[in-house]
Design an enzyme around this catalytic site. Structure first.
Site, mmCIF file in Angstrom:
data_model
loop_
_atom_site.group_PDB
_atom_site.id
_atom_site.type_symbol
_atom_site.label_atom_id
_atom_site.label_comp_id
_atom_site.label_asym_id
_atom_site.label_seq_id
_atom_site.Cartn_x
_atom_site.Cartn_y
_atom_site.Cartn_z
ATOM 1 N N PRO A 124 -15.658 -1.691 1.474
ATOM 2 C CA PRO A 124 -17.076 -1.848 1.815
ATOM 3 C C PRO A 124 -17.959 -0.694 1.347
ATOM 4 O O PRO A 124 -19.183 -0.826 1.346
ATOM 5 C CB PRO A 124 -17.051 -1.943 3.345
ATOM 6 C CG PRO A 124 -15.835 -1.173 3.747
ATOM 7 C CD PRO A 124 -14.829 -1.468 2.677
ATOM 8 N N LEU A 125 -17.324 0.399 0.950
ATOM 9 C CA LEU A 125 -18.087 1.542 0.440
ATOM 10 C C LEU A 125 -17.902 1.714 -1.066
ATOM 11 O O LEU A 125 -18.344 2.698 -1.645
ATOM 12 C CB LEU A 125 -17.655 2.832 1.165
ATOM 13 C CG LEU A 125 -17.808 2.806 2.685
ATOM 14 C CD1 LEU A 125 -17.277 4.085 3.305
ATOM 15 C CD2 LEU A 125 -19.263 2.575 3.087
ATOM 16 N N GLY A 126 -17.231 0.751 -1.692
ATOM 17 C CA GLY A 126 -17.041 0.821 -3.129
ATOM 18 C C GLY A 126 -15.709 1.390 -3.561
ATOM 19 O O GLY A 126 -15.532 1.759 -4.725
ATOM 20 N N GLY A 127 -14.770 1.484 -2.626
ATOM 21 C CA GLY A 127 -13.459 2.020 -2.973
ATOM 22 C C GLY A 127 -13.387 3.512 -2.746
ATOM 23 O O GLY A 127 -14.390 4.178 -2.467
ATOM 24 N N HIS A 167 -2.139 -12.092 0.580
ATOM 25 C CA HIS A 167 -2.837 -10.986 -0.077
ATOM 26 C C HIS A 167 -3.682 -11.419 -1.277
ATOM 27 O O HIS A 167 -4.819 -10.982 -1.445
ATOM 28 C CB HIS A 167 -1.833 -9.922 -0.519
ATOM 29 C CG HIS A 167 -2.426 -8.566 -0.657
ATOM 30 N ND1 HIS A 167 -1.704 -7.412 -0.510
ATOM 31 C CD2 HIS A 167 -3.687 -8.156 -0.923
ATOM 32 C CE1 HIS A 167 -2.494 -6.366 -0.696
ATOM 33 N NE2 HIS A 167 -3.693 -6.800 -0.943
ATOM 34 N N TYR A 171 0.832 -1.195 0.000
ATOM 35 C CA TYR A 171 0.000 0.000 0.000
ATOM 36 C C TYR A 171 0.872 1.253 0.000
ATOM 37 O O TYR A 171 1.749 1.403 0.855
ATOM 38 C CB TYR A 171 -0.907 0.027 1.233
ATOM 39 C CG TYR A 171 -2.028 -0.980 1.220
ATOM 40 C CD1 TYR A 171 -2.338 -1.728 0.091
ATOM 41 C CD2 TYR A 171 -2.794 -1.192 2.364
ATOM 42 C CE1 TYR A 171 -3.373 -2.645 0.103
ATOM 43 C CE2 TYR A 171 -3.838 -2.108 2.376
ATOM 44 C CZ TYR A 171 -4.118 -2.835 1.246
ATOM 45 O OH TYR A 171 -5.142 -3.748 1.263
#
Length: 290
Positions: free
Chosen positions: A213-216, A132, A56
């Protein structure tokens, strides 16, 4: 520590909503100080699960940018972090000069990645280490055997798998047994393909950590405009569509622990508030329609 709803993660009880750290360092020129405030606000509010990965970071960066940023935020936190569970991942390969991604599931690579994550996070043992992404060149059984070896050697306390199919979860569970505590797959109003994996996690007693969970990062902003039912429920309740989306997941299964990203304290706090939002059967029926 603030009293918030808890969910099972193996032998642990962690906050029902975690914090995905990826967005803290996702874009070039990210605001480090704001990221630290975001982590501290989440901890103050009772978040105890923080999710990161060795790859990341922004394009043009290097391995461990996000892990180092999270480690710094934890080091600067004025309170105790003994109760905080840091989850990180290995098995992705990233070429930062071209910002291209690949995978490496060989046990020797996972060992190397795990040891590097330990150094960057300043830990003697990783609380939760996740594979991953499956490597098509390496038999999944070999990758899982590599994770088991990391546990047996005392480098990781618990193991998880990410982006895994039902079949792969079965393989992981067979090889790892009780060492396997979590599956981390994408799940959101727009990405619902993980339903069978969620059901399997319920049966096996595994936590399902929903990433995106919110679509990115981009999709989260358009969640209300793209999904009318979530927008309608949010307006009727006087809350954000994002909070409704997370509450919908918590109602879907007791195994689900969403790990929404946040780059601002306000976003982290709004996400955590979803744990206190009780949806009615009628609202859930509307939200469950695809």
């Amino acid at each position: 520590m603030t009293d918030v709803a808890r969910r099972r993660l193996g032998d642990l009880r962690v906050s029902a909503i975690g914090l995905g750290a990826m967005t803290l360092t996702q874009v070039p020129g990210y605001d480090e100080e704001r990221g630290i405030r975001t982590v501290h606000a989440a901890l103050d509010a009772g978040v105890t699960l923080l999710d990161t990965a060795d790859v990341y970071g922004p394009a043009g960066g290097d391995y461990g940018v996000n892990e180092l940023a999270l480690a710094k935020a934890l080091r600067l936190y004025p309170g105790s972090t003994d109760h905080v569970v840091v989850a990180t991942k290995g098995g992705h390969v990233r070429y930062f000069d071209t910002d291209t991604w690949w995978v490496d599931g060989r046990p020797e690579w996972l060992r190397r990645a795990c040891e590097a994550s330990l150094r960057r996070l300043g830990l003697d043992v990783l609380p939760l280490y996740l594979h991953h992404r499956p490597d098509p060149r390496t038999p999944y059984e070999e990758s899982m055997g590599g994770l088991k070896e990391l546990h047996d050697k005392g480098l990781v306390e618990r193991v998880g798998v990410s982006n895994a199919s039902v079949e792969q979860v079965h393989i992981a569970h067979e090889i790892l047994g009780d060492v396997l505590v979590a599956v981390e797959n994408e799940y959101s109003p727009r990405a619902r393909a993980a339903e069978p994996v969620i059901d399997l996690c319920e049966r096996l007693g595994l936590a399902f950590l929903s990433w995106g969970p919110l679509g990115g990062m981009r999709g989260a902003k358009d969640l209300g405009s793209e999904f009318a039912a979530f927008d309608a429920v949010a307006k009727a309740r006087g809350v954000s569509p994002q909070r409704v989306a997370l509450a919908w997941q918590l109602h879907r299964s007791a195994a689900i622990i969403p790990i929404p990203g946040a780059s601002r304290p306000e976003s982290a706090l709004d996400s955590l508030a979803a744990a206190d939002l009780t949806l009615t059967p009628d609202e859930l029926e509307r939200l469950n329609r695809k």
